[in-house]
Design an enzyme around this catalytic site. Structure first.
Site, PDB file in Angstrom:
ATOM      1  N   SER B 139       2.062  -5.729  21.315  1.00 13.56           N
ATOM      2  CA  SER B 139       2.289  -4.353  21.745  1.00 13.56           C
ATOM      3  C   SER B 139       3.646  -3.899  21.232  1.00 13.56           C
ATOM      4  O   SER B 139       4.556  -4.716  21.049  1.00 13.56           O
ATOM      5  CB  SER B 139       2.290  -4.268  23.268  1.00 13.56           C
ATOM      6  N   TYR B 152       5.353  -8.604  30.917  1.00  6.70           N
ATOM      7  CA  TYR B 152       4.423  -8.215  29.836  1.00  6.70           C
ATOM      8  C   TYR B 152       5.135  -8.223  28.483  1.00  6.70           C
ATOM      9  O   TYR B 152       4.618  -8.763  27.497  1.00  6.70           O
ATOM     10  CB  TYR B 152       3.882  -6.817  30.150  1.00  6.70           C
ATOM     11  N   LYS B 156       4.372 -10.469  25.137  1.00  6.11           N
ATOM     12  CA  LYS B 156       4.012  -9.852  23.853  1.00  6.11           C
ATOM     13  C   LYS B 156       5.027 -10.225  22.762  1.00  6.11           C
ATOM     14  O   LYS B 156       4.648 -10.446  21.612  1.00  6.11           O
ATOM     15  CB  LYS B 156       3.910  -8.327  24.017  1.00  6.11           C
TER      16      LYS B 156
END
Lengths: 77, 245
Positions: B139, B152, B156
């Site tokens: 991402s 998160y 990533k």
């Protein structure tokens, strides 16, 4: 069934593209036969297939020479 | 160009918007596609939209044993695996101050841990066959950061570092490993944003629109193709110019 050393030799010659004469029991895959660590992983994969055995990761690390491989394979087939 | 006829692919998170689009595009390009996810009924729906051969291999990525067996299950269904698209991911957004161990561990385990496990179980066969394509869907926030997403973003960014290392390990065996970093992609979540928030979002995107699943899917088809054989260890940013890195 041919001799384990001979079968190991054949695989090593094919995988590492080296002269059969150099593939003696005392030969180190990395220092004498020009293998890198990835070649070593592939060799072990080829041994596993040829001899229908499973060589665990921690044992793989202890296989440094042609003789190491032969000894391990003989103990497990 | 970008013909995947005869190739096989596993797409995780195939029930989600981006995963579905990737599966459809790979199938369109000729690949046999195995769809993984947790919602079996949705996977069935996606499979019904594919024109080529496909299989459904449900898997809960937080179950380590199941993840370890997913590649062999896939190969039983569609044959030796050529293309892995690790697309599944979860969020547990919170400020760090409020984040507990479960929030951290769940996200790292599903997003990054499963990537490690899946990659490890398919790379062996790929090495033997001297061909493989590993594609991790990361991402933009893995590169830029985003408040409320320490877990998160760490997962990533972790995928990116992991992929670069793997790419170096296996490049000589005809295997490439790359990541795709989507920007803001239209989803049910962005659909329900109030207009003023949508406008604020769009002001950050030079292209003036949100991304579509198809934008990401096209990048995946490219990276999976023979033509991309010389591209490895890269992060392909597909974000409408929102961040130029």
């Amino acid at each position: 069934m041919s001799d384990v050393l001979e079968r190991v030799k054949k695989i090593v010659v094919e995988n590492l593209d080296v002269d059969g004469d150099k593939v003696v029991e005392s030969a180190s895959f990395i220092d004498d036969l020009g293998a890198d660590s990835l070649d070593l992983v592939e060799l072990v994969m080829a041994f596993e297939e040829e001899f229908n055995i499973e060589i665990p990761d921690d044992v793989q690390e202890s296989i440094r020479t042609v003789g190491d491989a032969v000894t391990h394979i003989k103990a497990h087939i | 160009m970008f013909d995947l006829t005869g190739r096989t692919a596993l797409v995780t998170g195939a029930s989600g918007g981006i995963g579905r689009a990737i599966a459809q595009a790979l199938s369109e390009a000729g690949a046999k596609v195995a769809l993984s996810g947790t919602r079996e009924n949705v996977l069935e729906e996606v499979a019904a939209t594919l024109k080529g051969e496909s299989a459904i291999v449900p898997c809960n990525l937080s179950d380590e044993e199941a993840v370890n067996g997913l590649v062999s299950k896939t190969e039983e269904a569609i044959g030796p695996l050529d293309i892995l698209v690790a697309n599944a991911g979860i969020t547990r957004d919170k400020l760090l101050m409020q984040m507990n161990d479960d929030d951290w561990n769940d996200v790292l385990s599903v997003n990054l841990g499963s990537y490690f496990r899946l990659t490890k179980s398919c790379v062996r066969g790929m090495m033997k066959r001297r061909h493989g394509r590993i594609i991790g869907i990361t991402s933009i926030v893995g590169v830029t950061g985003n408040p409320g997403q320490t877990n998160y973003c760490a997962s990533k960014a972790g995928m990116i570092g992991f992929t670069k290392s793997l790419a170096q390990e296996v490049a000589s065996r005809g295997i490439t490993a790359n990541t795709i970093a989507p920007g803001f992609i239209a989803s049910p979540m962005t659909d329900v944003l109030p207009d003023n928030q949508k406008e604020a979002l769009l002001r950050q995107i030079p292209s003036g629109r949100l991304g579509e699943g198809a934008d990401i899917a096209a990048a995946a088809v490219y990276l999976a193709s023979n033509e991309a054989a010389y591209v490895t260890g890269q992060t392909l940013h597909v974000n409408g110019g929102m961040a130029m890195i």
